[in-house]
Design a protein around this motif. Structure first.
Motif, PDB file in Angstrom:
ATOM      1  N   TYR A  38       0.855  -1.190   0.000  1.00  0.00           N
ATOM      2  CA  TYR A  38       0.000   0.000   0.000  1.00  0.00           C
ATOM      3  C   TYR A  38       0.885   1.233   0.000  1.00  0.00           C
ATOM      4  O   TYR A  38       1.889   1.296   0.721  1.00  0.00           O
ATOM      5  CB  TYR A  38      -0.912   0.017   1.228  1.00  0.00           C
ATOM      6  CG  TYR A  38      -1.697   1.305   1.402  1.00  0.00           C
ATOM      7  CD1 TYR A  38      -2.701   1.666   0.512  1.00  0.00           C
ATOM      8  CD2 TYR A  38      -1.435   2.170   2.475  1.00  0.00           C
ATOM      9  CE1 TYR A  38      -3.421   2.846   0.670  1.00  0.00           C
ATOM     10  CE2 TYR A  38      -2.151   3.342   2.651  1.00  0.00           C
ATOM     11  CZ  TYR A  38      -3.153   3.684   1.744  1.00  0.00           C
ATOM     12  OH  TYR A  38      -3.853   4.849   1.909  1.00  0.00           O
ATOM     13  N   ILE A  39       0.511   2.206  -0.820  1.00  0.00           N
ATOM     14  CA  ILE A  39       1.277   3.446  -0.876  1.00  0.00           C
ATOM     15  C   ILE A  39       0.339   4.622  -1.114  1.00  0.00           C
ATOM     16  O   ILE A  39      -0.646   4.513  -1.858  1.00  0.00           O
ATOM     17  CB  ILE A  39       2.365   3.382  -1.984  1.00  0.00           C
ATOM     18  CG1 ILE A  39       3.304   4.591  -1.916  1.00  0.00           C
ATOM     19  CG2 ILE A  39       1.751   3.220  -3.368  1.00  0.00           C
ATOM     20  CD1 ILE A  39       4.558   4.443  -2.768  1.00  0.00           C
ATOM     21  N   MET A  40       0.616   5.726  -0.433  1.00  0.00           N
ATOM     22  CA  MET A  40      -0.108   6.981  -0.611  1.00  0.00           C
ATOM     23  C   MET A  40       0.916   8.052  -0.960  1.00  0.00           C
ATOM     24  O   MET A  40       1.952   8.171  -0.286  1.00  0.00           O
ATOM     25  CB  MET A  40      -0.854   7.360   0.674  1.00  0.00           C
ATOM     26  CG  MET A  40      -1.465   8.756   0.681  1.00  0.00           C
ATOM     27  SD  MET A  40      -2.845   8.992  -0.473  1.00  0.00           S
ATOM     28  CE  MET A  40      -4.147   8.045   0.336  1.00  0.00           C
ATOM     29  N   THR A  46       6.359  10.560  -1.218  1.00  0.00           N
ATOM     30  CA  THR A  46       5.601   9.463  -0.635  1.00  0.00           C
ATOM     31  C   THR A  46       5.116   9.884   0.746  1.00  0.00           C
ATOM     32  O   THR A  46       5.914  10.234   1.611  1.00  0.00           O
ATOM     33  CB  THR A  46       6.476   8.200  -0.508  1.00  0.00           C
ATOM     34  OG1 THR A  46       6.896   7.792  -1.810  1.00  0.00           O
ATOM     35  CG2 THR A  46       5.697   7.068   0.150  1.00  0.00           C
ATOM     36  N   SER A  49       4.019   4.451   3.003  1.00  0.00           N
ATOM     37  CA  SER A  49       4.227   3.213   2.255  1.00  0.00           C
ATOM     38  C   SER A  49       4.475   2.083   3.236  1.00  0.00           C
ATOM     39  O   SER A  49       5.277   2.230   4.163  1.00  0.00           O
ATOM     40  CB  SER A  49       5.431   3.353   1.303  1.00  0.00           C
ATOM     41  OG  SER A  49       5.683   2.135   0.639  1.00  0.00           O
ATOM     42  N   SER A 270       2.431   4.293  -8.457  1.00  0.00           N
ATOM     43  CA  SER A 270       2.297   5.581  -7.777  1.00  0.00           C
ATOM     44  C   SER A 270       3.071   6.680  -8.503  1.00  0.00           C
ATOM     45  O   SER A 270       2.670   7.851  -8.482  1.00  0.00           O
ATOM     46  CB  SER A 270       2.766   5.473  -6.319  1.00  0.00           C
ATOM     47  OG  SER A 270       4.179   5.455  -6.213  1.00  0.00           O
ATOM     48  N   TYR A 322     -10.666   5.883 -10.200  1.00  0.00           N
ATOM     49  CA  TYR A 322      -9.995   4.642  -9.829  1.00  0.00           C
ATOM     50  C   TYR A 322     -10.003   3.624 -10.958  1.00  0.00           C
ATOM     51  O   TYR A 322     -10.802   3.699 -11.897  1.00  0.00           O
ATOM     52  CB  TYR A 322     -10.661   4.022  -8.593  1.00  0.00           C
ATOM     53  CG  TYR A 322     -12.043   3.441  -8.841  1.00  0.00           C
ATOM     54  CD1 TYR A 322     -12.214   2.070  -9.052  1.00  0.00           C
ATOM     55  CD2 TYR A 322     -13.183   4.251  -8.853  1.00  0.00           C
ATOM     56  CE1 TYR A 322     -13.474   1.523  -9.268  1.00  0.00           C
ATOM     57  CE2 TYR A 322     -14.445   3.722  -9.056  1.00  0.00           C
ATOM     58  CZ  TYR A 322     -14.585   2.365  -9.270  1.00  0.00           C
ATOM     59  OH  TYR A 322     -15.835   1.829  -9.490  1.00  0.00           O
ATOM     60  N   SER A 344      -3.339   6.908  -4.413  1.00  0.00           N
ATOM     61  CA  SER A 344      -3.002   5.702  -3.654  1.00  0.00           C
ATOM     62  C   SER A 344      -3.028   4.476  -4.550  1.00  0.00           C
ATOM     63  O   SER A 344      -3.707   4.449  -5.576  1.00  0.00           O
ATOM     64  CB  SER A 344      -3.966   5.510  -2.481  1.00  0.00           C
ATOM     65  OG  SER A 344      -5.297   5.324  -2.948  1.00  0.00           O
ATOM     66  N   ILE A 346      -3.014   0.028  -4.022  1.00  0.00           N
ATOM     67  CA  ILE A 346      -2.946  -1.161  -3.170  1.00  0.00           C
ATOM     68  C   ILE A 346      -2.867  -2.384  -4.074  1.00  0.00           C
ATOM     69  O   ILE A 346      -3.553  -2.463  -5.096  1.00  0.00           O
ATOM     70  CB  ILE A 346      -4.164  -1.252  -2.222  1.00  0.00           C
ATOM     71  CG1 ILE A 346      -3.892  -2.257  -1.104  1.00  0.00           C
ATOM     72  CG2 ILE A 346      -5.447  -1.581  -2.954  1.00  0.00           C
ATOM     73  CD1 ILE A 346      -4.846  -2.134   0.080  1.00  0.00           C
ATOM     74  N   LEU A 359      -9.154  -0.268   0.506  1.00  0.00           N
ATOM     75  CA  LEU A 359      -8.488   0.973   0.098  1.00  0.00           C
ATOM     76  C   LEU A 359      -9.220   2.189   0.656  1.00  0.00           C
ATOM     77  O   LEU A 359      -8.592   3.173   1.073  1.00  0.00           O
ATOM     78  CB  LEU A 359      -8.394   1.050  -1.425  1.00  0.00           C
ATOM     79  CG  LEU A 359      -7.459   2.122  -1.999  1.00  0.00           C
ATOM     80  CD1 LEU A 359      -6.057   2.013  -1.428  1.00  0.00           C
ATOM     81  CD2 LEU A 359      -7.414   2.037  -3.520  1.00  0.00           C
ATOM     82  N   ASP A 363      -7.374   4.874   2.860  1.00  0.00           N
ATOM     83  CA  ASP A 363      -7.244   6.228   2.310  1.00  0.00           C
ATOM     84  C   ASP A 363      -7.855   7.291   3.206  1.00  0.00           C
ATOM     85  O   ASP A 363      -7.378   8.433   3.254  1.00  0.00           O
ATOM     86  CB  ASP A 363      -7.910   6.297   0.922  1.00  0.00           C
ATOM     87  CG  ASP A 363      -7.053   5.692  -0.177  1.00  0.00           C
ATOM     88  OD1 ASP A 363      -5.946   5.191   0.134  1.00  0.00           O
ATOM     89  OD2 ASP A 363      -7.480   5.727  -1.346  1.00  0.00           O
TER      90      ASP A 363
END
Length: 369
Positions: A38-40, A46, A49, A270, A322, A344, A346, A359, A363
């Motif tokens: 998962y990363i935002m 970043t 993460s 990302s 999305y 984001s 996932i 997600l 989020d």
């Protein structure tokens, strides 16, 4: 107990929200089951993460942020970006007839825009068997595979523009249009015009498994409906062994790379989203980029929850765009919140993964009203 192999990277993220997200992720993927990346991000950095769970259940190998997974239909947004690049360069127009570029059995009035926004009427049979083993890729003939699918599914479900209906075949045809216009193989075009400009390497994202040792194994829960009966719907040659209650799915490539062929990391996706958030995108000019977020309409004028490449969703009153992807052994989703300046991704190496729900729950820690 192995829970995570990548520590949270704290940028603007609030420490409390980061801690909450880490706890949530640990609940979504136990230490002894397939994992989650998962990363935002915002346009420059970043925010958060983290990875949890396993990339290899049998050998108890933890999933890290650098390991690749199959992205399946998240590929479609890259295909849409490629098509809009060609629109921007005046190589094609959205209202061009698809038949002007590639032969197909459908209504000659089907346009490129119809393919992009899933209003073509082209059918969408379940594509469970539209895959081939990675080890057989060198001898695979995509053109023949597409011709067979078109022959078996040659009638429209409705007239172009009358309704919305998701179609993998539509995006497979879109890939053929991109090849015809660019003079390049679809995979080569994406690499040269999307991945390379963002300095994304083949070990981060590609259409092949660049490094098998750095690719997560895909899984299906053995004691599940799909696990028990899936062998009746997919070729048994793609099914591996039972690993501690998880059925390993062998490495496969989709027959049509333009509707779901990308293999990569959450971090790689990302970077694409960061570029789209930037005012000076290397992929699309500002005017063309807005087409990527333009809500589409039917012939009747009725709006649909679809743009030229994204589906439209809402989280706590905030609009986001999305693309979800799922298939043999993997499930994922990426989102972009343009007004909030964040995005984001996932990715999970298990088929039965509720990306939409999970997600949203992650989020909301970082989305500001």
């Amino acid at each position: 107990m192995v829970v995570s192999c990548s520590a949270a990277q704290v940028g603007k993220g609030d420490q409390l929200n980061n801690h909450k997200a880490i706890l949530q992720l640990s609940e979504y993927a136990a230490h002894d089951e397939p994992g989650i990346q998962y990363i935002m991000v915002d346009k420059r950095s970043t925010i958060f993460s983290h990875s949890v769970g396993l990339s290899n259940v049998e050998s108890n190998i933890a999933l890290t942020s650098s390991q690749t997974m199959a992205a399946f239909s998240m590929t479609k947004t890259l295909t849409a970006i490629a098509a809009l690049q060609l629109v921007e360069r005046n190589k094609i127009n959205l209202d061009d007839k698809v038949a002007d570029y590639v032969a197909h059995p459908y209504d000659p009035d089907v346009t490129i825009q119809h393919l992009l926004n899933h209003t073509s009427g082209i059918p969408n049979p379940i594509p469970l068997k539209w895959v081939h083993l990675a080890r057989n890729h060198a001898g695979f003939d995509e053109k023949t595979a597409l011709e067979q699918i078109l022959s078996e599914n040659s009638s429209l479900d409705f007239q172009p523009g009358e309704k919305y209906k998701y179609s993998n075949i539509g995006y497979w045809l879109l890939g053929s249009v991109i090849e015809k216009v660019s003079g390049q193989r679809f995979t080569e075009y994406i690499s040269q015009h999307i991945l390379q400009p963002l300095s994304l390497s083949s070990d981060e994202i590609d259409f092949i498994i660049y490094n098998e040792k750095n690719h997560a194994k895909g899984y299906l829960k053995y004691w599940s409906l799909m696990g028990l009966f899936g062998r009746f719907f997919v070729d048994t040659e793609v099914l591996g062994e039972d690993e501690k209650g998880w059925l390993h799915i062998k490495n496969v490539y989709l027959n049509g790379p333009s509707f779901g062929g990308v293999i990569g990391t959450a971090g790689a996706f990302s970077k694409i989203l960061q570029d789209l958030l930037s005012e000076d995108s290397r992929l699309l000019g500002e005017k063309t980029k807005q087409l990527l977020y333009q809500r589409q309409t039917l012939n009747s004028g009725a709006e649909i929850d679809m743009t030229l490449g994204w589906h439209i969703g809402e989280l706590d009153g905030i609009t986001y765009y999305y693309k979800e992807g799922g298939g043999a052994g993997f499930h994922c989703e990426m989102r972009i919140y343009p007004k909030n300046g964040i995005a984001s991704v996932i990715m999970s190496n298990k088929t039965s993964f509720n990306s939409r729900k999970i997600l949203s729950e992650l989020d909301i820690n970082f989305v500001e009203k």
